[in-house]
Design a protein around this motif. Sequence first.
Motif, short mmCIF file in Angstrom:
data_model
loop_
_atom_site.label_atom_id
_atom_site.label_comp_id
_atom_site.label_asym_id
_atom_site.label_seq_id
_atom_site.Cartn_x
_atom_site.Cartn_y
_atom_site.Cartn_z
N ALA A 127 1.61 -2.41 -8.88
CA ALA A 127 1.48 -2.42 -7.41
C ALA A 127 0.02 -2.62 -7.00
O ALA A 127 -0.28 -3.34 -6.06
CB ALA A 127 2.05 -1.14 -6.82
N PHE A 128 -0.88 -1.94 -7.73
CA PHE A 128 -2.30 -2.10 -7.43
C PHE A 128 -2.73 -3.55 -7.64
O PHE A 128 -3.48 -4.11 -6.84
CB PHE A 128 -3.16 -1.17 -8.30
N GLY A 129 -2.28 -4.16 -8.73
CA GLY A 129 -2.62 -5.55 -9.00
C GLY A 129 -2.14 -6.47 -7.89
O GLY A 129 -2.86 -7.37 -7.44
N ARG A 130 -0.93 -6.24 -7.42
CA ARG A 130 -0.41 -7.05 -6.31
C ARG A 130 -1.24 -6.88 -5.05
O ARG A 130 -1.59 -7.84 -4.38
CB ARG A 130 1.04 -6.70 -6.04
N ALA A 131 -1.57 -5.64 -4.72
CA ALA A 131 -2.37 -5.37 -3.52
C ALA A 131 -3.77 -5.98 -3.67
O ALA A 131 -4.30 -6.59 -2.74
CB ALA A 131 -2.47 -3.87 -3.27
N PHE A 132 -4.36 -5.82 -4.85
CA PHE A 132 -5.70 -6.35 -5.10
C PHE A 132 -5.72 -7.87 -4.93
O PHE A 132 -6.59 -8.42 -4.25
CB PHE A 132 -6.16 -5.97 -6.51
N ASN A 172 0.82 -1.21 0.00
CA ASN A 172 0.00 0.00 0.00
C ASN A 172 0.86 1.26 0.00
O ASN A 172 0.52 2.25 -0.66
CB ASN A 172 -0.96 0.00 1.19
N THR A 173 1.98 1.24 0.72
CA THR A 173 2.89 2.39 0.73
C THR A 173 3.48 2.60 -0.66
O THR A 173 3.55 3.73 -1.16
CB THR A 173 4.00 2.18 1.77
N ARG A 174 3.91 1.50 -1.28
CA ARG A 174 4.47 1.60 -2.63
C ARG A 174 3.44 2.14 -3.61
O ARG A 174 3.74 3.00 -4.44
CB ARG A 174 4.98 0.24 -3.09
N LEU A 175 2.22 1.65 -3.49
CA LEU A 175 1.15 2.12 -4.37
C LEU A 175 0.92 3.62 -4.19
O LEU A 175 0.83 4.37 -5.17
CB LEU A 175 -0.14 1.35 -4.09
N ALA A 176 0.86 4.09 -2.94
CA ALA A 176 0.65 5.52 -2.67
C ALA A 176 1.83 6.35 -3.19
O ALA A 176 1.62 7.42 -3.79
CB ALA A 176 0.46 5.74 -1.18
N ASP A 177 3.04 5.87 -2.97
CA ASP A 177 4.23 6.59 -3.45
C ASP A 177 4.22 6.71 -4.98
O ASP A 177 4.49 7.79 -5.52
CB ASP A 177 5.51 5.90 -2.99
N LEU A 178 3.92 5.61 -5.65
CA LEU A 178 3.90 5.63 -7.11
C LEU A 178 2.80 6.53 -7.65
O LEU A 178 2.96 7.21 -8.67
CB LEU A 178 3.77 4.21 -7.66
N GLN A 179 1.68 6.55 -6.95
CA GLN A 179 0.58 7.41 -7.37
C GLN A 179 1.01 8.88 -7.27
O GLN A 179 0.76 9.67 -8.18
CB GLN A 179 -0.65 7.13 -6.51
#
Length: 179
Positions: free
Chosen positions: A91-96, A59-66
Amino acid sequence: MGLWELVDQVLIIFYKISGHPVFDYFLGTFLVALLAVVIGEFTISVVFLVNKNHLDRLNTRLADLQQLSLAALKMGDKKSYDACNKEANDAFGRAFFNMFGLSAAALWPAFFALAWMQQRFAGIGFPIPFTGLAVNYVFTFIICYILARMFFGRVKNRLPYFRGIHRMLMAYEENSGKS
């Protein structure tokens, strides 16, 4: 005595409560379904607790990339935006799929319950009035499972362990939404 025989001896008790076979079948099936729901919810909580750090990193990686992709877009750097956006989608796919797997952890006890029921109730059918059709243990289990899930959803926040897990999940969702 093997594990399967022990499980059989425990679960069959749910089917001998009142002495009325049809009532006991439906009550027993509901109780087995409720047990499957509780074990599934407990499994979700354990898997979540074990994987919490991994989910936090995703989730942190997703937010940073966003944020990086939005910054690149503001600067007019299309190439950087596309690269960051591609990484963010990954990253979203992995989190999902991690959250999807977490949700699927709730279902495994239902399949074990159905496997046990198959050995006990495979040849039994319940006629549907005026149709000439009958339903078997799978249909009745699914109906009871849905009802058990609804019932447990209403009471789980009153149970000490699940109330604590619920608070933790709500805090986690709040913190994830802020990043």
